[in-house]
Write a protein that holds these residues in place. Sequence first.
Motif, mmCIF file in Angstrom:
data_model
loop_
_atom_site.group_PDB
_atom_site.id
_atom_site.type_symbol
_atom_site.label_atom_id
_atom_site.label_comp_id
_atom_site.label_asym_id
_atom_site.label_seq_id
_atom_site.Cartn_x
_atom_site.Cartn_y
_atom_site.Cartn_z
ATOM 1 N N LEU A 27 57.910 35.373 50.447
ATOM 2 C CA LEU A 27 56.859 35.124 49.259
ATOM 3 C C LEU A 27 55.486 35.204 49.979
ATOM 4 N N TRP A 28 55.289 34.862 51.463
ATOM 5 C CA TRP A 28 54.061 34.544 52.143
ATOM 6 C C TRP A 28 53.777 36.227 52.626
ATOM 7 N N SER A 29 54.762 36.997 52.748
ATOM 8 C CA SER A 29 54.589 38.482 53.394
ATOM 9 C C SER A 29 53.914 39.319 52.277
ATOM 10 N N GLY B 242 42.162 33.910 42.672
ATOM 11 C CA GLY B 242 43.050 33.678 41.420
ATOM 12 C C GLY B 242 43.957 35.024 41.139
ATOM 13 N N GLY B 243 43.632 36.058 41.722
ATOM 14 C CA GLY B 243 44.408 37.273 41.405
ATOM 15 C C GLY B 243 45.653 37.291 42.328
ATOM 16 N N THR B 244 45.392 36.903 43.596
ATOM 17 C CA THR B 244 46.339 36.762 44.399
ATOM 18 C C THR B 244 47.500 35.711 44.019
ATOM 19 N N ALA B 245 47.210 34.439 43.607
ATOM 20 C CA ALA B 245 47.887 33.665 43.151
ATOM 21 C C ALA B 245 48.637 33.925 41.753
ATOM 22 N N LEU B 246 47.814 34.683 40.852
ATOM 23 C CA LEU B 246 48.781 35.111 39.670
ATOM 24 C C LEU B 246 49.829 36.127 40.076
ATOM 25 N N ALA B 247 49.545 36.943 40.835
ATOM 26 C CA ALA B 247 50.511 38.087 41.202
ATOM 27 C C ALA B 247 51.572 37.402 42.089
ATOM 28 N N MET B 248 51.545 36.172 42.847
ATOM 29 C CA MET B 248 52.602 35.619 43.444
ATOM 30 C C MET B 248 53.515 35.025 42.360
ATOM 31 N N VAL B 249 52.563 34.144 41.397
ATOM 32 C CA VAL B 249 53.649 33.750 40.340
ATOM 33 C C VAL B 249 54.256 34.799 39.386
ATOM 34 N N LEU B 250 53.627 35.984 39.291
ATOM 35 C CA LEU B 250 54.464 36.783 38.417
ATOM 36 C C LEU B 250 55.508 37.575 39.107
ATOM 37 N N ARG B 251 55.588 37.735 40.284
ATOM 38 C CA ARG B 251 56.574 38.642 40.984
ATOM 39 C C ARG B 251 57.577 37.539 41.606
ATOM 40 N N THR B 252 57.489 36.369 41.456
ATOM 41 C CA THR B 252 58.428 35.414 42.173
ATOM 42 C C THR B 252 59.015 34.664 41.314
ATOM 43 N N PRO B 253 60.282 34.432 41.490
ATOM 44 C CA PRO B 253 60.883 33.378 40.710
ATOM 45 C C PRO B 253 60.464 32.124 40.914
ATOM 46 N N LEU C 296 32.063 40.918 49.851
ATOM 47 C CA LEU C 296 32.924 39.606 50.057
ATOM 48 C C LEU C 296 34.430 39.445 49.619
ATOM 49 N N ALA C 297 34.598 40.292 48.332
ATOM 50 C CA ALA C 297 35.798 40.409 47.942
ATOM 51 C C ALA C 297 36.871 41.008 48.856
ATOM 52 N N THR C 298 36.142 42.307 49.631
ATOM 53 C CA THR C 298 37.134 42.848 50.644
ATOM 54 C C THR C 298 37.256 41.869 51.585
ATOM 55 N N LEU C 299 36.145 41.236 51.959
ATOM 56 C CA LEU C 299 36.228 40.412 53.177
ATOM 57 C C LEU C 299 37.305 39.056 53.093
ATOM 58 N N TYR C 300 37.198 38.556 51.760
ATOM 59 C CA TYR C 300 38.051 37.535 51.555
ATOM 60 C C TYR C 300 39.529 37.822 51.286
ATOM 61 N N GLY C 301 39.771 39.214 50.975
ATOM 62 C CA GLY C 301 41.168 39.824 50.951
ATOM 63 C C GLY C 301 41.955 39.876 52.294
ATOM 64 N N ALA C 302 41.006 40.593 53.342
ATOM 65 C CA ALA C 302 41.250 40.477 54.580
ATOM 66 C C ALA C 302 41.483 39.434 55.158
ATOM 67 N N LEU C 303 40.753 38.287 55.022
ATOM 68 C CA LEU C 303 40.798 37.097 55.790
ATOM 69 C C LEU C 303 42.179 36.164 55.268
ATOM 70 N N LEU C 304 42.322 36.459 53.717
ATOM 71 C CA LEU C 304 43.435 35.673 53.485
ATOM 72 C C LEU C 304 44.782 36.391 53.652
ATOM 73 N N ALA C 305 44.829 37.395 53.800
ATOM 74 C CA ALA C 305 45.921 38.397 54.397
ATOM 75 C C ALA C 305 46.347 38.196 55.594
ATOM 76 N N ASN C 306 45.418 38.163 56.597
ATOM 77 C CA ASN C 306 45.561 38.296 58.100
ATOM 78 C C ASN C 306 45.548 36.825 58.755
ATOM 79 N N LEU C 307 44.726 36.021 58.105
ATOM 80 C CA LEU C 307 44.719 34.669 58.908
ATOM 81 C C LEU C 307 45.334 33.507 58.175
ATOM 82 N N VAL C 308 45.949 33.904 57.095
ATOM 83 C CA VAL C 308 46.678 32.783 56.348
ATOM 84 C C VAL C 308 48.198 33.273 56.014
ATOM 85 N N ALA C 309 48.137 34.399 55.173
ATOM 86 C CA ALA C 309 49.500 34.435 54.648
ATOM 87 C C ALA C 309 50.367 35.264 55.840
#
Length: 223
Positions: A124-126, A23-34, A166-179
């Motif tokens: 956006l994804w970077s 949720g935090g990543t999605a919110l940040a994407m919306v706030l910083r991107t037209p 687990l929050a640290t784990l999820y952040g690392a996985l989302l960044a390096n295996l998805v985005a």
Amino acid sequence: MDFASLPGLAPFIDPLALAIVGGGTALAMVLRTPVGDLARGFAALRMLPRRAFRAEPLLDQIGALSRIARRHGVIALDRSVIADPDVAAAVAAAVDGATPGEIELLAEQRRTARFERQRAAYELWSGTAEIAPAMGMVGTLIGLVRMFSAMRDTSAIGGAMAVALLATLYGALLANLVALPIATRLKRRARHEALERARLAAPLAALAAIEPSARRDLHEVAA
């Protein structure tokens, strides 16, 4: 899904940590991107399974249009069906009397504009790859605060610690295996397409300079 039936994965699933990071990543994407760039970034995902852009089919089509123009004049291209919008715009400008230099400039402008749109998509994804670990750290801090607040309640310490780790784990996985993989692939495709489209400028400019054979024959007879 019932994670209780997956004993191997159950310890790695925590809804609160998922909500904080996702949720935090999605919110940040919306706030910083037209909005336009946000929609473009998600729409670009449909391009990933497709083959990379190749200029050869368009070069072949331009060659066919050139043969028609030599025979009947550039004006005969007015009713041509051209799927690619950049080539269609250049041919329409040629029909309207644009010079070869103007056609080449138009092709370059459209190529640059297309690349800028594609760059907005992969940026956006970077950016997401940068945000996700930070959201993981936020989740870790929240988990630690909960843990220290519940030091007298031993039953709550484990859950708070799980959120923190687990929050640290999820952040690392989302960044390096998805985005980050998505951003890298989109960036590579954008650069490749820009190079391929650069090959179209000269043939399109030459198309605008074509003189029909009938007019050329008249000039030769007059000479």
